[in-house]
Design a protein around this motif. Structure first.
Motif, PDB file in Angstrom:
ATOM      1  N   LYS A  48      -4.846  10.544  49.632  1.00  0.00           N
ATOM      2  CA  LYS A  48      -4.287  11.793  49.761  1.00  0.00           C
ATOM      3  C   LYS A  48      -3.124  11.754  50.850  1.00  0.00           C
ATOM      4  O   LYS A  48      -2.012  12.166  50.346  1.00  0.00           O
ATOM      5  CB  LYS A  48      -5.524  12.754  50.113  1.00  0.00           C
ATOM      6  N   GLU A  58       0.688  14.570  42.502  1.00  0.00           N
ATOM      7  CA  GLU A  58      -0.498  14.754  41.660  1.00  0.00           C
ATOM      8  C   GLU A  58      -1.553  13.887  42.265  1.00  0.00           C
ATOM      9  O   GLU A  58      -2.697  14.245  42.039  1.00  0.00           O
ATOM     10  CB  GLU A  58      -0.142  13.936  40.087  1.00  0.00           C
ATOM     11  N   THR A  60      -1.912  12.790  45.161  1.00  0.00           N
ATOM     12  CA  THR A  60      -2.449  13.805  46.408  1.00  0.00           C
ATOM     13  C   THR A  60      -3.370  15.020  45.989  1.00  0.00           C
ATOM     14  O   THR A  60      -4.508  15.051  46.641  1.00  0.00           O
ATOM     15  CB  THR A  60      -0.959  14.358  47.244  1.00  0.00           C
ATOM     16  N   GLU A  61      -3.066  15.872  45.148  1.00  0.00           N
ATOM     17  CA  GLU A  61      -3.841  16.979  44.791  1.00  0.00           C
ATOM     18  C   GLU A  61      -5.283  16.429  44.157  1.00  0.00           C
ATOM     19  O   GLU A  61      -6.336  16.995  44.527  1.00  0.00           O
ATOM     20  CB  GLU A  61      -3.144  17.666  43.811  1.00  0.00           C
ATOM     21  N   LYS A  64      -7.102  14.897  47.010  1.00  0.00           N
ATOM     22  CA  LYS A  64      -7.649  16.007  47.876  1.00  0.00           C
ATOM     23  C   LYS A  64      -8.973  16.728  47.252  1.00  0.00           C
ATOM     24  O   LYS A  64      -9.746  17.014  48.036  1.00  0.00           O
ATOM     25  CB  LYS A  64      -6.587  17.048  48.148  1.00  0.00           C
ATOM     26  N   THR A  65      -8.872  17.117  46.143  1.00  0.00           N
ATOM     27  CA  THR A  65      -9.900  17.761  45.222  1.00  0.00           C
ATOM     28  C   THR A  65     -11.073  16.900  45.363  1.00  0.00           C
ATOM     29  O   THR A  65     -12.457  17.168  45.635  1.00  0.00           O
ATOM     30  CB  THR A  65      -9.458  17.822  43.889  1.00  0.00           C
TER      31      THR A  65
END
Length: 93
Positions: A48, A58, A60-61, A64-65
């Motif tokens: 992340k 993308e 990173t997201e 993170k999720t």
């Protein structure tokens, strides 16, 4: 001259990050198969931050999720998000 050196160094670091994604993929896949979600969370957490630094929103997201899902123990989505993150990493590395 300094800005050129910084640009080159940043490009080198970005390439190193991309190369390291192969190892991260292996760690994630192995941990996912073993149901070792704490290792998955740790790798996702590292990804992340690094992905954000090198311009991979993308990753990173998704990382993170996945990190947040595991922290909140919403187990039903772990596999799908981890699989999606692995696919994204394969496309980059």
């Amino acid at each position: 001259v300094d800005s050129e050196k910084k640009r080159k160094k940043r490009a080198e670091l970005k390439q190193f990050f991309i190369a390291s994604l192969v190892q991260d993929q292996e760690k994630l896949a192995t941990a996912q198969q073993a149901g070792d979600w704490e290792t998955v969370r740790k790798v996702a957490h590292q990804l992340k931050g690094c992905a954000a630094s090198f311009g991979f929103p993308e990753v990173t997201e998704q990382a993170k999720t996945l990190d947040e899902l595991i922290k909140s123990e919403r187990t039903t989505d772990y596999h799908a998000v981890c699989t999606s993150l692995l696919e994204t990493l394969r496309q980059i590395a």
